[in-house]
Design a protein around this motif. Structure first.
Motif, PDB file in Angstrom:
ATOM      1  N   THR A  53      -7.228  18.871 -16.018  1.00  0.00           N
ATOM      2  CA  THR A  53      -6.730  20.233 -15.869  1.00  0.00           C
ATOM      3  C   THR A  53      -5.302  20.331 -16.393  1.00  0.00           C
ATOM      4  OG1 THR A  53      -6.017  19.677 -13.617  1.00  0.00           O
ATOM      5  CG2 THR A  53      -8.162  20.750 -13.862  1.00  0.00           C
ATOM      6  N   ALA A  54      -4.865  21.561 -16.636  1.00  0.00           N
ATOM      7  CA  ALA A  54      -3.498  21.788 -17.134  1.00  0.00           C
ATOM      8  C   ALA A  54      -2.944  23.054 -16.505  1.00  0.00           C
ATOM      9  CB  ALA A  54      -3.500  21.908 -18.651  1.00  0.00           C
ATOM     10  N   ARG A  55      -1.658  23.033 -16.159  1.00  0.00           N
ATOM     11  CA  ARG A  55      -1.021  24.225 -15.590  1.00  0.00           C
ATOM     12  C   ARG A  55      -1.014  25.368 -16.594  1.00  0.00           C
ATOM     13  NH1 ARG A  55       4.518  21.654 -13.631  1.00  0.00           N
ATOM     14  NH2 ARG A  55       4.086  20.420 -15.505  1.00  0.00           N
ATOM     15  N   PHE A  56      -0.808  25.052 -17.856  1.00  0.00           N
ATOM     16  CA  PHE A  56      -0.866  26.052 -18.918  1.00  0.00           C
ATOM     17  C   PHE A  56      -1.220  25.342 -20.220  1.00  0.00           C
ATOM     18  CE2 PHE A  56       3.495  24.598 -18.606  1.00  0.00           C
ATOM     19  CZ  PHE A  56       3.821  24.290 -19.918  1.00  0.00           C
ATOM     20  N   GLN A  57      -1.738  26.110 -21.181  1.00  0.00           N
ATOM     21  CA  GLN A  57      -2.114  25.562 -22.477  1.00  0.00           C
ATOM     22  C   GLN A  57      -1.773  26.570 -23.555  1.00  0.00           C
ATOM     23  OE1 GLN A  57      -5.981  23.452 -22.754  1.00  0.00           O
ATOM     24  NE2 GLN A  57      -6.358  24.165 -20.664  1.00  0.00           N
ATOM     25  N   TRP A  58      -1.683  26.080 -24.780  1.00  0.00           N
ATOM     26  CA  TRP A  58      -1.447  26.960 -25.919  1.00  0.00           C
ATOM     27  C   TRP A  58      -2.780  27.525 -26.414  1.00  0.00           C
ATOM     28  CZ3 TRP A  58       3.199  28.594 -26.052  1.00  0.00           C
ATOM     29  CH2 TRP A  58       4.264  27.765 -25.744  1.00  0.00           C
TER      30      TRP A  58
ATOM     31  N   LEU B 247      -5.712  30.943 -24.871  1.00  0.00           N
ATOM     32  CA  LEU B 247      -5.877  31.974 -23.859  1.00  0.00           C
ATOM     33  C   LEU B 247      -6.649  31.494 -22.644  1.00  0.00           C
ATOM     34  CD1 LEU B 247      -6.596  35.113 -26.082  1.00  0.00           C
ATOM     35  CD2 LEU B 247      -4.478  34.542 -24.874  1.00  0.00           C
ATOM     36  N   ASN B 248      -7.665  30.680 -22.855  1.00  0.00           N
ATOM     37  CA  ASN B 248      -8.533  30.269 -21.750  1.00  0.00           C
ATOM     38  C   ASN B 248      -8.040  28.954 -21.152  1.00  0.00           C
ATOM     39  OD1 ASN B 248     -10.569  29.675 -19.960  1.00  0.00           O
ATOM     40  ND2 ASN B 248     -12.217  30.268 -21.352  1.00  0.00           N
ATOM     41  N   TRP B 249      -7.293  29.046 -20.064  1.00  0.00           N
ATOM     42  CA  TRP B 249      -6.745  27.862 -19.420  1.00  0.00           C
ATOM     43  C   TRP B 249      -7.768  27.134 -18.546  1.00  0.00           C
ATOM     44  CZ3 TRP B 249      -1.253  29.726 -17.480  1.00  0.00           C
ATOM     45  CH2 TRP B 249      -0.463  30.033 -18.603  1.00  0.00           C
ATOM     46  N   SER B 250      -8.958  27.685 -18.426  1.00  0.00           N
ATOM     47  CA  SER B 250      -9.987  27.011 -17.623  1.00  0.00           C
ATOM     48  C   SER B 250     -10.585  25.817 -18.358  1.00  0.00           C
ATOM     49  CB  SER B 250     -11.108  27.988 -17.259  1.00  0.00           C
ATOM     50  OG  SER B 250     -11.926  28.284 -18.391  1.00  0.00           O
ATOM     51  N   LYS B 251     -10.387  25.742 -19.651  1.00  0.00           N
ATOM     52  CA  LYS B 251     -10.980  24.662 -20.435  1.00  0.00           C
ATOM     53  C   LYS B 251     -10.174  23.369 -20.255  1.00  0.00           C
ATOM     54  CE  LYS B 251     -14.082  27.494 -21.894  1.00  0.00           C
ATOM     55  NZ  LYS B 251     -15.420  27.434 -21.270  1.00  0.00           N
ATOM     56  N   GLY B 252     -10.771  22.280 -20.690  1.00  0.00           N
ATOM     57  CA  GLY B 252     -10.200  20.973 -20.385  1.00  0.00           C
ATOM     58  C   GLY B 252      -9.137  20.506 -21.367  1.00  0.00           C
ATOM     59  N   ARG B 253      -8.331  19.572 -20.869  1.00  0.00           N
ATOM     60  CA  ARG B 253      -7.309  18.946 -21.705  1.00  0.00           C
ATOM     61  C   ARG B 253      -7.023  17.558 -21.152  1.00  0.00           C
ATOM     62  NH1 ARG B 253      -1.624  18.581 -21.074  1.00  0.00           N
ATOM     63  NH2 ARG B 253      -0.521  18.152 -23.028  1.00  0.00           N
ATOM     64  N   VAL B 254      -7.027  16.563 -22.018  1.00  0.00           N
ATOM     65  CA  VAL B 254      -6.663  15.204 -21.619  1.00  0.00           C
ATOM     66  C   VAL B 254      -5.296  14.905 -22.209  1.00  0.00           C
ATOM     67  CG1 VAL B 254      -7.283  12.768 -21.626  1.00  0.00           C
ATOM     68  CG2 VAL B 254      -9.087  14.508 -21.601  1.00  0.00           C
ATOM     69  N   SER B 255      -4.305  14.790 -21.350  1.00  0.00           N
ATOM     70  CA  SER B 255      -2.959  14.459 -21.831  1.00  0.00           C
ATOM     71  C   SER B 255      -2.850  12.958 -22.037  1.00  0.00           C
ATOM     72  CB  SER B 255      -1.908  14.925 -20.816  1.00  0.00           C
ATOM     73  OG  SER B 255      -1.963  14.121 -19.643  1.00  0.00           O
ATOM     74  N   GLN B 256      -1.883  12.564 -22.832  1.00  0.00           N
ATOM     75  CA  GLN B 256      -1.670  11.138 -23.053  1.00  0.00           C
ATOM     76  C   GLN B 256      -1.245  10.454 -21.759  1.00  0.00           C
ATOM     77  OE1 GLN B 256      -2.422   9.450 -25.944  1.00  0.00           O
ATOM     78  NE2 GLN B 256      -2.159   7.733 -24.532  1.00  0.00           N
ATOM     79  N   GLU B 257      -0.489  11.155 -20.932  1.00  0.00           N
ATOM     80  CA  GLU B 257      -0.058  10.581 -19.649  1.00  0.00           C
ATOM     81  C   GLU B 257      -1.250  10.271 -18.755  1.00  0.00           C
ATOM     82  OE1 GLU B 257       2.650  11.736 -15.722  1.00  0.00           O
ATOM     83  OE2 GLU B 257       2.334  13.201 -17.332  1.00  0.00           O
ATOM     84  N   GLN B 258      -2.156  11.228 -18.635  1.00  0.00           N
ATOM     85  CA  GLN B 258      -3.318  11.011 -17.769  1.00  0.00           C
ATOM     86  C   GLN B 258      -4.258   9.952 -18.341  1.00  0.00           C
ATOM     87  OE1 GLN B 258      -3.639  12.174 -14.745  1.00  0.00           O
ATOM     88  NE2 GLN B 258      -1.768  13.396 -14.896  1.00  0.00           N
ATOM     89  N   LEU B 259      -4.426   9.951 -19.646  1.00  0.00           N
ATOM     90  CA  LEU B 259      -5.269   8.931 -20.273  1.00  0.00           C
ATOM     91  C   LEU B 259      -4.669   7.542 -20.065  1.00  0.00           C
ATOM     92  CD1 LEU B 259      -7.672   8.077 -22.017  1.00  0.00           C
ATOM     93  CD2 LEU B 259      -6.280   8.602 -24.043  1.00  0.00           C
ATOM     94  N   SER B 260      -3.362   7.427 -20.217  1.00  0.00           N
ATOM     95  CA  SER B 260      -2.706   6.127 -20.040  1.00  0.00           C
ATOM     96  C   SER B 260      -2.892   5.607 -18.613  1.00  0.00           C
ATOM     97  CB  SER B 260      -1.214   6.226 -20.363  1.00  0.00           C
ATOM     98  OG  SER B 260      -1.027   6.530 -21.729  1.00  0.00           O
ATOM     99  N   ARG B 261      -2.831   6.497 -17.628  1.00  0.00           N
ATOM    100  CA  ARG B 261      -3.049   6.084 -16.238  1.00  0.00           C
ATOM    101  C   ARG B 261      -4.467   5.555 -16.045  1.00  0.00           C
ATOM    102  NH1 ARG B 261      -0.329  10.949 -12.594  1.00  0.00           N
ATOM    103  NH2 ARG B 261       1.839  10.598 -13.235  1.00  0.00           N
ATOM    104  N   ALA B 262      -5.439   6.259 -16.613  1.00  0.00           N
ATOM    105  CA  ALA B 262      -6.824   5.818 -16.477  1.00  0.00           C
ATOM    106  C   ALA B 262      -7.040   4.477 -17.172  1.00  0.00           C
ATOM    107  CB  ALA B 262      -7.764   6.879 -17.050  1.00  0.00           C
TER     108      ALA B 262
END
Length: 242
Positions: free
Chosen positions: A113-118, A120-135
């Motif tokens: 999930t993301a607080r905001f995205q570039w 319009l539809n913020w309900s869609k998914g996003r994998v950040s590098q930070e979250q991927l690195s943690r996993a």
């Protein structure tokens, strides 16, 4: 043999009370080793919805890990979404992003999930590098030979369901997770179950989606996935409410 129940999109605030009672009864009768919840435990991230979800999940009486879904971020308050998006999660704090290790099975959270995205539809998914690195770090720390199950809210790839995820960075994340040793990725969001053996480079990764226990059904009835893992072999069955 390890047994896991995988449920998603409970949507307290738009929950199906009969489906919740049915699932809880299955848990109490069959005593799975853990319950995996892949997001959207609430409808509008209201405090009372989180309180109801926390009470219900605590009452299941087994280990629970919860991933955050897009509906679990503040919907009506943009300031809260930007600066305190998880402030209402207190009742679920010990369950959210909780890695589990059960008899050689390692359950690894991945927030999509993301607080905001570039867009319009913020309900869609996003994998950040930070979250991927943690996993990836959690996968790396697992012992050799462990069965790795990654859990996220949004499917990393489109699975042909009525609902879509359009997860930015999903394909690259899946490649990295598979290369690191993940055998399966468990998700929700689309409200319909799927189980696809997906080729990634020289490997195959299971992409497994759970349905919903809410009133917001799509192509299938309220359902959850029952997973059995024995000697590294993963079997998945979809349980639909009659």
């Amino acid at each position: 043999m390890i047994r896991l129940f995988h449920v998603s999109d409970i949507h307290f605030g738009a929950e199906d009370s009969a489906a919740l009672a049915w699932f809880a009864d299955c848990v109490h009768r069959e005593q799975p080793d853990a319950v995996i919840v892949t997001g959207d435990v609430t409808m509008r991230a209201r405090a009372r919805e989180f309180a109801a979800a926390g009470a219900w999940l605590s009452g299941l009486g087994c280990p629970v890990t919860v991933e955050v879904g897009n509906h679990d971020l503040p919907y009506f308050n943009p300031l809260a979404r930007a600066f305190r998006p998880y402030a209402r999660h207190d009742r679920l704090a010990r369950m959210i992003d909780r890695p589990l290790a059960i008899a050689g099975i390692h359950i690894v959270p991945l927030r999509t999930t993301a607080r905001f995205q570039w867009r319009l539809n913020w309900s869609k998914g996003r994998v950040s590098q930070e979250q991927l690195s943690r996993a990836l770090a959690r996968i790396e720390s697992a012992p050799a030979g462990a069965t790795i199950l990654v859990v996220a809210h949004h499917p990393l790839m489109e699975m042909g369901t009525q609902g879509t995820a359009r997860t930015r960075g999903g394909a690259a994340a899946l490649t990295a997770l598979a290369t690191a040793g993940a055998q399966a990725v468990l998700t929700g969001h689309v409200h319909d179950a799927f189980d696809v053996a997906y080729p990634v480079l020289h490997r195959t990764v299971r992409l497994i989606g759970a349905g919903t226990l809410s009133e917001r059904v799509r192509d299938s009835r309220p359902s959850f996935n029952a997973l059995r893992i024995d000697s590294g072999q993963l079997d998945v069955s979809v349980r639909e409410m009659a």
